[in-house]
Design an enzyme around this catalytic site. Structure first.
Site, PDB file in Angstrom:
ATOM      1  N   ASP A 179     -11.000   2.559   4.237  1.00 32.58           N
ATOM      2  CA  ASP A 179     -11.270   1.137   4.050  1.00 32.58           C
ATOM      3  C   ASP A 179     -12.780   0.868   4.013  1.00 32.58           C
ATOM      4  O   ASP A 179     -13.212  -0.216   3.634  1.00 32.58           O
ATOM      5  CB  ASP A 179     -10.666   0.322   5.220  1.00 32.58           C
ATOM      6  CG  ASP A 179      -9.412  -0.444   4.811  1.00 32.58           C
ATOM      7  OD1 ASP A 179      -9.182  -0.619   3.603  1.00 32.58           O
ATOM      8  OD2 ASP A 179      -8.666  -0.854   5.727  1.00 32.58           O
ATOM      9  N   LYS A 233       0.847  -1.202   0.000  1.00 29.98           N
ATOM     10  CA  LYS A 233       0.000   0.000   0.000  1.00 29.98           C
ATOM     11  C   LYS A 233       0.884   1.254   0.000  1.00 29.98           C
ATOM     12  O   LYS A 233       0.614   2.231  -0.700  1.00 29.98           O
ATOM     13  CB  LYS A 233      -0.931  -0.014   1.217  1.00 29.98           C
ATOM     14  CG  LYS A 233      -2.071  -1.026   1.068  1.00 29.98           C
ATOM     15  CD  LYS A 233      -2.803  -1.303   2.364  1.00 29.98           C
ATOM     16  CE  LYS A 233      -3.768  -2.470   2.185  1.00 29.98           C
ATOM     17  NZ  LYS A 233      -4.385  -2.933   3.436  1.00 29.98           N
ATOM     18  N   GLN A 245      -4.568  -1.923   9.784  1.00 29.36           N
ATOM     19  CA  GLN A 245      -4.372  -3.231   9.164  1.00 29.36           C
ATOM     20  C   GLN A 245      -4.901  -4.333  10.095  1.00 29.36           C
ATOM     21  O   GLN A 245      -4.497  -4.420  11.257  1.00 29.36           O
ATOM     22  CB  GLN A 245      -2.884  -3.443   8.850  1.00 29.36           C
ATOM     23  CG  GLN A 245      -2.588  -4.713   8.079  1.00 29.36           C
ATOM     24  CD  GLN A 245      -3.242  -4.765   6.692  1.00 29.36           C
ATOM     25  OE1 GLN A 245      -3.181  -3.801   5.936  1.00 29.36           O
ATOM     26  NE2 GLN A 245      -3.862  -5.885   6.364  1.00 29.36           N
TER      27      GLN A 245
END
Ligand code: NAP
Length: 294
Positions: A121, A54, A98
């Protein structure tokens, strides 16, 4: 590439170019480059790989990225403090936590503390609820990437039967919602581990989306001839003949299903690259205040 193959890598490169052009334009106009932050807790190898890719993707389009690495022993309170810090940092447009987090931290609590306008997200209840209602929101990266891939590959969806295998909050469920939206207009069936006659249902699909996390689960006899097959699965399989010592495979028995499908996403190089690019798209939207006003 063979036109049966839906080339996620090529589509994602094209989208990256589009994002890079927009970022360059922002910078030319004296606006700061979009800034994506990531928080990673502990030493999970797969999580480290995801965060590194990312970060790399951010840099490739001219975005700023920062990574906060916390030890496995981080407490829930410390995590919530980190979230508050990121929520209040005006220089960060969006951030991700994460997953998975260590077991002693309540993931739901931490995720739902993220300010929805920075939740690139799309995992908070606010963004999930807004997606369900069709309101402006951040859509989770994988289903968003699949929608983009379907649109850009010219796959017809109106009135088509879509079967989604899997009902997770990050892939299957949002996928089913998005495919049934007005404008996409597919008729959707969602299958899970308690579904009866799953192969029979899968065979009805004009578009079959496999997101169950079982390597090679979808075999050729489960696919209607001419169907479009989207493989979300990622499995690292030991392979002595590969220089890395492993290869990546999906939820679909690719070699056999390729013969019956009209179009198919490979693994790797299908859905995977689209997921990362979707995160960049969401970050750009966050920076421009396109979903929530700045
Ligand atoms: P998950 O949370 O484990 O969900 C799997 C789903 O599949 C569940 O709904 C489960 O049903 C269902 N399922 C499991 N075994 C089944 C069976 N034998 N028959 C029917 N349904 C079954 O997985 P996920 O996070 O959605 O991820 C799915 C796969 O996609 C994984 O391989 C993951 O690594 C991959 N993935 C890839 C990307 C990407 O960027 N390409 C992104 C995210 C995930 P129940 O709900 O009944 O348990």
């Amino acid at each position: 590439m063979d036109n049966k193959i839906i080339d996620g890598k090529a589509v994602s490169e094209q989208i990256k170019k589009e994002i890079a052009a927009e970022v360059a334009d922002m910078i030319d106009h004296g606006i700061a480059a979009p800034h994506l932050a990531a928080v990673i807790v502990g030493e999970d190898g797969a999580s480290k790989t995801y965060v590194a890719s990312k970060e790399k993707a951010c840099h490739s389009v001219g975005m700023t990225s920062s990574v906060y690495r916390l030890p496995e022993s981080t407490t829930e309170k410390e995590m919530l403090d980190m979230v508050e810090f990121l929520n209040n940092d005006p220089e960060i447009d969006g951030y991700i936590i994460q997953l998975p987090l260590p077991k002693h931290i309540d993931e739901n609590k931490v995720i739902n503390a993220i300010k929805p306008s920075k939740d690139v997200d799309g995992f908070t209840s606010v963004n999930a609820g807004r997606m369900q209602l069709g309101h402006p929101c951040f859509i989770p990266a994988t289903p968003n990437g699949i929608m983009e891939l379907i649109k850009r590959s010219g796959v017809e969806t109106v009135g088509k039967n879509v079967v989604v295998l899997g009902r997770s909050n990050i892939v299957g469920t949002p996928m089913a919602i998005l495919m049934s939206r007005k404008g996409i207009d597919a008729t959707v069936t969602m299958c899970h581990s308690r579904t009866k006659n799953l192969p029979e249902i899968a065979r009805q699909a004009d578009i079959l989306i496999a997101a169950i996390g079982k390597q090679g689960f979808v075999t050729a006899d489960m696919v209607k001839p001419g169907a479009v097959v989207i493989d979300v699965g990622i499995h690292r399989i030991e392979d002595a003949s590969s220089p890395k010592g492993y290869k990546i495979m999906g939820d679909v028995d690719y070699d056999e299903v390729y013969k019956v499908a009209s179009k198919i996403t490979p693994v790797p190089g299908g859905v995977g690259p689209m997921t990362i690019v979707s995160l960049l798209q969401n970050t750009l939207k966050a920076a421009k205040g396109e979903v929530y006003p700045k």
